[in-house]
Design a protein around this motif. Structure first.
Motif, PDB file in Angstrom:
ATOM      1  N   UNK A 162      50.339   7.873  64.327  1.00  0.00           N
ATOM      2  CA  UNK A 162      51.368   8.184  65.324  1.00  0.00           C
ATOM      3  C   UNK A 162      50.780   8.347  66.714  1.00  0.00           C
ATOM      4  N   UNK A 163      49.632   9.000  66.801  1.00  0.00           N
ATOM      5  CA  UNK A 163      48.973   9.135  68.100  1.00  0.00           C
ATOM      6  C   UNK A 163      48.534   7.795  68.660  1.00  0.00           C
ATOM      7  N   UNK A 164      47.989   6.949  67.799  1.00  0.00           N
ATOM      8  CA  UNK A 164      47.565   5.617  68.258  1.00  0.00           C
ATOM      9  C   UNK A 164      48.764   4.787  68.707  1.00  0.00           C
ATOM     10  N   UNK A 165      49.867   4.876  67.962  1.00  0.00           N
ATOM     11  CA  UNK A 165      51.066   4.131  68.350  1.00  0.00           C
ATOM     12  C   UNK A 165      51.644   4.654  69.658  1.00  0.00           C
ATOM     13  N   UNK A 166      51.598   5.951  69.862  1.00  0.00           N
ATOM     14  CA  UNK A 166      52.117   6.513  71.112  1.00  0.00           C
ATOM     15  C   UNK A 166      51.253   6.086  72.297  1.00  0.00           C
ATOM     16  N   UNK A 167      49.942   6.088  72.117  1.00  0.00           N
ATOM     17  CA  UNK A 167      49.055   5.618  73.185  1.00  0.00           C
ATOM     18  C   UNK A 167      49.324   4.148  73.479  1.00  0.00           C
ATOM     19  N   UNK A 168      49.574   3.348  72.428  1.00  0.00           N
ATOM     20  CA  UNK A 168      49.909   1.942  72.650  1.00  0.00           C
ATOM     21  C   UNK A 168      51.199   1.822  73.459  1.00  0.00           C
ATOM     22  N   UNK A 169      52.204   2.599  73.111  1.00  0.00           N
ATOM     23  CA  UNK A 169      53.461   2.555  73.863  1.00  0.00           C
ATOM     24  C   UNK A 169      53.284   3.021  75.297  1.00  0.00           C
ATOM     25  N   UNK A 170      52.446   4.029  75.497  1.00  0.00           N
ATOM     26  CA  UNK A 170      52.210   4.518  76.858  1.00  0.00           C
ATOM     27  C   UNK A 170      51.404   3.535  77.702  1.00  0.00           C
ATOM     28  N   UNK A 171      50.751   2.572  77.059  1.00  0.00           N
ATOM     29  CA  UNK A 171      49.990   1.588  77.831  1.00  0.00           C
ATOM     30  C   UNK A 171      50.909   0.705  78.675  1.00  0.00           C
ATOM     31  N   UNK A 172      52.193   0.689  78.371  1.00  0.00           N
ATOM     32  CA  UNK A 172      53.157  -0.068  79.168  1.00  0.00           C
ATOM     33  C   UNK A 172      53.631   0.711  80.388  1.00  0.00           C
ATOM     34  N   UNK A 173      53.348   2.000  80.458  1.00  0.00           N
ATOM     35  CA  UNK A 173      53.892   2.862  81.510  1.00  0.00           C
ATOM     36  C   UNK A 173      53.197   2.640  82.851  1.00  0.00           C
ATOM     37  N   UNK A 174      53.920   2.905  83.930  1.00  0.00           N
ATOM     38  CA  UNK A 174      53.308   2.844  85.255  1.00  0.00           C
ATOM     39  C   UNK A 174      52.537   4.135  85.526  1.00  0.00           C
ATOM     40  N   UNK A 175      51.335   4.020  86.048  1.00  0.00           N
ATOM     41  CA  UNK A 175      50.572   5.220  86.341  1.00  0.00           C
ATOM     42  C   UNK A 175      50.287   5.345  87.833  1.00  0.00           C
ATOM     43  N   UNK A 176      49.472   4.476  88.393  1.00  0.00           N
ATOM     44  CA  UNK A 176      49.129   4.621  89.808  1.00  0.00           C
ATOM     45  C   UNK A 176      50.099   3.862  90.708  1.00  0.00           C
ATOM     46  N   UNK A 177      50.363   2.624  90.402  1.00  0.00           N
ATOM     47  CA  UNK A 177      51.270   1.825  91.211  1.00  0.00           C
ATOM     48  C   UNK A 177      52.379   1.302  90.307  1.00  0.00           C
ATOM     49  N   UNK A 178      53.583   1.869  90.413  1.00  0.00           N
ATOM     50  CA  UNK A 178      54.661   1.525  89.483  1.00  0.00           C
ATOM     51  C   UNK A 178      55.030   0.045  89.490  1.00  0.00           C
ATOM     52  N   UNK A 179      54.978  -0.604  90.632  1.00  0.00           N
ATOM     53  CA  UNK A 179      55.383  -2.007  90.660  1.00  0.00           C
ATOM     54  C   UNK A 179      54.407  -2.895  89.896  1.00  0.00           C
ATOM     55  N   UNK A 180      53.159  -2.442  89.744  1.00  0.00           N
ATOM     56  CA  UNK A 180      52.200  -3.219  88.960  1.00  0.00           C
ATOM     57  C   UNK A 180      52.572  -3.248  87.483  1.00  0.00           C
TER      58      UNK A 180
END
Length: 141
Positions: A60-78
């Protein structure tokens, strides 16, 4: 090249050789002393449920990290540029449930959130089951 071979020998071969030698010495002492082999711990249902819970938490932790890899962190438009091919700011993003919407289109794969739900229910259910089985086995003589 000689340095690389030396590093491989030091890092892999020597510790392996030392471990094999140590195990051999321990077996030889045990056989010479006439000691019985050490008892293996019992595989109780509580222990099996605990292992299932630990595996579910890890996946579950690995899957959540995978899902969070799609999130914007520093520059949202990227995030929209790399995942959807559009240089726009995300319409919305969320960490749980994992969601990233760019120009009205969901970017995170559809199987991530149901997978998180299944693994979370499995982890919590296995944890509760493990605790109940462990407590129940201690109460019985």
């Amino acid at each position: 090249m000689a340095n690389l071979i030396g590093i491989v020998i030091l890092a892999l071969v020597l510790p392996t050789w030392a471990g094999i030698t140590f195990v051999g010495l321990v077996r030889a002492r045990r056989e010479n002393a006439g000691l019985p082999p050490p008892p293996r711990p019992r595989r109780t249902p509580a222990r099996k449920a605990a292992w299932i819970a630990a595996l579910a938490y890890l996946l579950g932790g690995a899957l959540h990290v995978y899902g969070l890899s799609y999130m914007p962190f520093l520059q949202p438009e990227d995030a929209c540029w790399f995942n959807a091919g559009r240089m726009v700011s995300p319409d919305s993003s969320s960490g749980l449930p994992v969601s990233l919407v760019c120009a009205g289109e969901e970017i995170v794969p559809a199987w991530v959130n149901p997978g998180l739900l299944v693994l979370a229910v499995t982890a919590v259910g296995s944890t509760v089951t493990s605790v109940m089985l462990a407590v129940g086995s201690r109460r019985r003589p």
